[in-house]
Design a protein around this motif. Structure first.
Motif, PDB file in Angstrom:
ATOM      1  N   GLN A   1       0.830  -1.203   0.000  1.00 15.93           N
ATOM      2  CA  GLN A   1       0.000   0.000   0.000  1.00 15.93           C
ATOM      3  C   GLN A   1       0.867   1.258   0.000  1.00 15.93           C
ATOM      4  OE1 GLN A   1      -2.525   0.069   3.381  1.00 15.93           O
ATOM      5  NE2 GLN A   1      -2.868   2.286   3.272  1.00 15.93           N
TER       6      GLN A   1
ATOM      7  N   LEU B   1       2.878   1.277  -3.529  1.00 16.47           N
ATOM      8  CA  LEU B   1       2.067   1.474  -4.725  1.00 16.47           C
ATOM      9  C   LEU B   1       1.087   2.629  -4.581  1.00 16.47           C
ATOM     10  CD1 LEU B   1       1.306  -2.236  -5.653  1.00 16.47           C
ATOM     11  CD2 LEU B   1       2.886  -0.683  -6.764  1.00 16.47           C
ATOM     12  N   SER B   2       1.180   3.399  -3.511  1.00 13.92           N
ATOM     13  CA  SER B   2       0.272   4.529  -3.354  1.00 13.92           C
ATOM     14  C   SER B   2       0.635   5.615  -4.360  1.00 13.92           C
ATOM     15  CB  SER B   2       0.369   5.083  -1.940  1.00 13.92           C
ATOM     16  OG  SER B   2       1.602   5.733  -1.783  1.00 13.92           O
TER      17      SER B   2
ATOM     18  N   LEU C   1       4.384   6.483  -6.011  1.00  7.29           N
ATOM     19  CA  LEU C   1       4.669   6.365  -7.441  1.00  7.29           C
ATOM     20  C   LEU C   1       5.010   7.718  -8.048  1.00  7.29           C
ATOM     21  CD1 LEU C   1       2.039   3.753  -8.597  1.00  7.29           C
ATOM     22  CD2 LEU C   1       4.497   3.492  -8.472  1.00  7.29           C
TER      23      LEU C   1
ATOM     24  N   LEU D   1      -6.051  -0.609  -3.211  1.00  6.46           N
ATOM     25  CA  LEU D   1      -5.086   0.260  -3.883  1.00  6.46           C
ATOM     26  C   LEU D   1      -4.428  -0.466  -5.043  1.00  6.46           C
ATOM     27  CD1 LEU D   1      -3.449   2.165  -0.961  1.00  6.46           C
ATOM     28  CD2 LEU D   1      -4.412   3.171  -3.014  1.00  6.46           C
TER      29      LEU D   1
ATOM     30  N   GLN E   1      -5.605  -2.851  -6.680  1.00  5.89           N
ATOM     31  CA  GLN E   1      -6.623  -3.001  -7.708  1.00  5.89           C
ATOM     32  C   GLN E   1      -6.740  -1.736  -8.563  1.00  5.89           C
ATOM     33  OE1 GLN E   1     -10.385  -3.827  -5.953  1.00  5.89           O
ATOM     34  NE2 GLN E   1     -11.532  -3.139  -7.731  1.00  5.89           N
TER      35      GLN E   1
ATOM     36  N   ILE F   1      -4.368   0.590  -8.932  1.00  5.11           N
ATOM     37  CA  ILE F   1      -3.138   0.905  -9.655  1.00  5.11           C
ATOM     38  C   ILE F   1      -2.888  -0.090 -10.773  1.00  5.11           C
ATOM     39  CG2 ILE F   1      -0.633   1.025  -9.412  1.00  5.11           C
ATOM     40  CD1 ILE F   1      -1.257   2.169  -6.583  1.00  5.11           C
ATOM     41  N   LEU F   2      -3.193  -1.357 -10.525  1.00  2.66           N
ATOM     42  CA  LEU F   2      -2.921  -2.377 -11.533  1.00  2.66           C
ATOM     43  C   LEU F   2      -4.102  -2.614 -12.456  1.00  2.66           C
ATOM     44  CD1 LEU F   2      -0.973  -4.960  -9.353  1.00  2.66           C
ATOM     45  CD2 LEU F   2      -0.047  -3.403 -11.037  1.00  2.66           C
TER      46      LEU F   2
ATOM     47  N   LEU G   1     -11.131  -9.292  -5.273  1.00  2.00           N
ATOM     48  CA  LEU G   1     -11.096  -8.768  -6.641  1.00  2.00           C
ATOM     49  C   LEU G   1      -9.672  -8.330  -6.997  1.00  2.00           C
ATOM     50  CD1 LEU G   1     -12.773  -8.134  -9.090  1.00  2.00           C
ATOM     51  CD2 LEU G   1     -13.307  -5.920  -8.111  1.00  2.00           C
ATOM     52  N   GLY G   2      -9.016  -7.699  -5.998  1.00  3.14           N
ATOM     53  CA  GLY G   2      -7.632  -7.271  -6.211  1.00  3.14           C
ATOM     54  C   GLY G   2      -6.748  -8.453  -6.558  1.00  3.14           C
ATOM     55  N   LEU G   3      -6.957  -9.563  -5.870  1.00 10.06           N
ATOM     56  CA  LEU G   3      -6.151 -10.754  -6.145  1.00 10.06           C
ATOM     57  C   LEU G   3      -6.399 -11.234  -7.567  1.00 10.06           C
ATOM     58  CD1 LEU G   3      -6.327 -12.830  -2.882  1.00 10.06           C
ATOM     59  CD2 LEU G   3      -4.444 -11.511  -3.803  1.00 10.06           C
TER      60      LEU G   3
ATOM     61  N   LEU H   1      -7.466  -9.464 -10.093  1.00  9.63           N
ATOM     62  CA  LEU H   1      -6.882  -8.521 -11.041  1.00  9.63           C
ATOM     63  C   LEU H   1      -5.376  -8.706 -11.119  1.00  9.63           C
ATOM     64  CD1 LEU H   1      -8.897  -5.281 -10.469  1.00  9.63           C
ATOM     65  CD2 LEU H   1      -8.469  -6.386 -12.642  1.00  9.63           C
ATOM     66  N   ALA H   2      -4.719  -8.812  -9.945  1.00 13.80           N
ATOM     67  CA  ALA H   2      -3.275  -9.003  -9.916  1.00 13.80           C
ATOM     68  C   ALA H   2      -2.915 -10.282 -10.652  1.00 13.80           C
ATOM     69  CB  ALA H   2      -2.788  -9.044  -8.474  1.00 13.80           C
TER      70      ALA H   2
ATOM     71  N   ILE I   1      -3.128  -9.584 -14.350  1.00 11.26           N
ATOM     72  CA  ILE I   1      -2.113  -8.681 -14.882  1.00 11.26           C
ATOM     73  C   ILE I   1      -0.722  -9.296 -14.770  1.00 11.26           C
ATOM     74  CG2 ILE I   1      -0.985  -6.464 -14.472  1.00 11.26           C
ATOM     75  CD1 ILE I   1      -3.817  -5.482 -13.670  1.00 11.26           C
TER      76      ILE I   1
END
Lengths: 86, 86, 86, 86, 86
Positions: free
Chosen positions: B8, B11-12, B16, C6, C8, C10-11, E2-4, E6-7, E10
Motif C-alpha cells: 500500500q 504502490l500509493s 509512485l 489500492l 486493484q 493501480i494495476l 477482486l484485487g487478487l 486482477l493481480a 495482470i
C-alpha cells in the motif's frame, strides 16, 4: 502468506534501493561513456590532422575527460549511497 | 498483513509520483544535455574554422542553448510538481 | 484490505493505460525530435555552403520534416487512444 | 490464493533474475553494437580516403573491435550468470 | 478478492508476455531504424558528391539496408512469438 512475505521482501525500501542503485550506475555510466568516446574521437582526429598540436590537444582532451568522468563518479556515488546507506 | 501495508505504501499515488519525478528529470535531462553538447560542438568548430565570426556564432549559440535549456527546465518543473504537489 | 483496493486501482487496465500513454508519447517523441534535429542540421549546413540552393533545400527539408512529424503524430494518436478510449 | 501463488512465482528472485538477464544482454548489447558500427564506419572511410593504409587501419580496427566486443561479452556473462547461477 | 484476481490477470505469464512483445518490437525497431537512417544518409551524401557512382552506391546501400531490416524482422518475430505462442 508466503506470497505476502515475498512481496514484502521484494517491494521493501531496501530491496528497491538495490534496483535503484543498478539503474543509477547503469544509466549514469551511459552518458559519460559515450561522451568520452566522442571527445577522444575528436582529439584523435585533430592529432591526425595536425600532429604538431598534440600537446595542446592532449591537455584539453584530458581536461574534458575529467569533467565527463566526474559525471560517472556522481552516478557511482549515488549508486553506492543507495546500496549501503539505509 | 504487513505485506499489504508495505504494498500500500509503495504502490500509493504519492510513492509512485516520486518514481515519476525521478524518471521525469532523469530522462528529461538526457535530451537537452546531448543537444547542448551537439550545438556547442558545432559552435566551437565554427569558431575554430573562422575566428573572426566569433560574435555572431556566440550570440546564436547562446540563443540555441537557451531553447535547449528551457526543455530541461520543463522537465525540472514537472519533476518538482510531481514531488511536491499532491 | 485497503492494500488490495489500492493495488486493484493501480494495476487495473485503466490505470496501466495511463502509464502506457505516457510511455507512448514520451518515447514516441524521442525519435522524431532527434530526426528533425538531424535533418534540419543537414539542411542548414547545406544552405550555409551553397545559399543559392535555398529553395530546393527548404522544400526537401519541409518534406522530410513532414514525414518525421507524422511519426510523432502516430505516437500522439496512440497516447490519446490509450488515455481516452476505454 | 492463486493470485498470491502467481505473485510469488513472478516476484520470486528466480523469476526476477530472468528479467535481469534479459535487461543485461539487451542493454549490454546496445553500446558495443553502436560502438563497433562507429569505429568500422571510421575505418571504412579512412580506407576509402587512403587505400594504401589498409593494413594499419585494419589492424587497429580489429584491435578496437576486440575491446568493444569484450564489453558485449561481459554483458553476456552477467546474463548467463543471472539465468543459470542461483 | 477482486484485487487478487486482477493481480492474477495482470501478473500472469500471458499478460506479461504482451508487455514483453511490446518492448521487443518497440526497442527492436529503434536500432534498425536509426541504422538505416545513418547508412542512407551516407549513401545519399556519396551520390551527391559523386553521382556517377550511383549504381555501386545503390547496390551496397540496399545490401546494408537488408541486413539492418533483418534485425527489425528478428524483433518482429520475437514479438509475434511472445504474443501468439503460449
Amino acid at each position: 502468506m508466503l506470497g505476502l512475505i515475498l512481496a514484502q521482501e521484494i517491494l521493501s525500501p531496501q530491496a528497491l534501493s538495490v534496483l535503484g542503485a543498478g539503474l543509477a550506475i547503469g544509466l549514469g555510466a551511459l552518458g559519460p561513456g559515450i561522451g568520452i568516446g566522442l571527445l577522444a574521437s575528436g582529439a584523435l582526429q585533430a592529432i591526425g590532422r595536425n600532429p604538431e598540436a598534440t600537446p595542446q590537444i592532449q591537455l584539453n582532451m584530458i581536461l574534458a575527460i575529467a569533467f565527463a568522468e566526474a559525471i560517472a563518479i556522481y552516478a557511482l556515488v549515488v549508486a553506492l549511497l543507495l546500496k549501503f546507506v539505509a
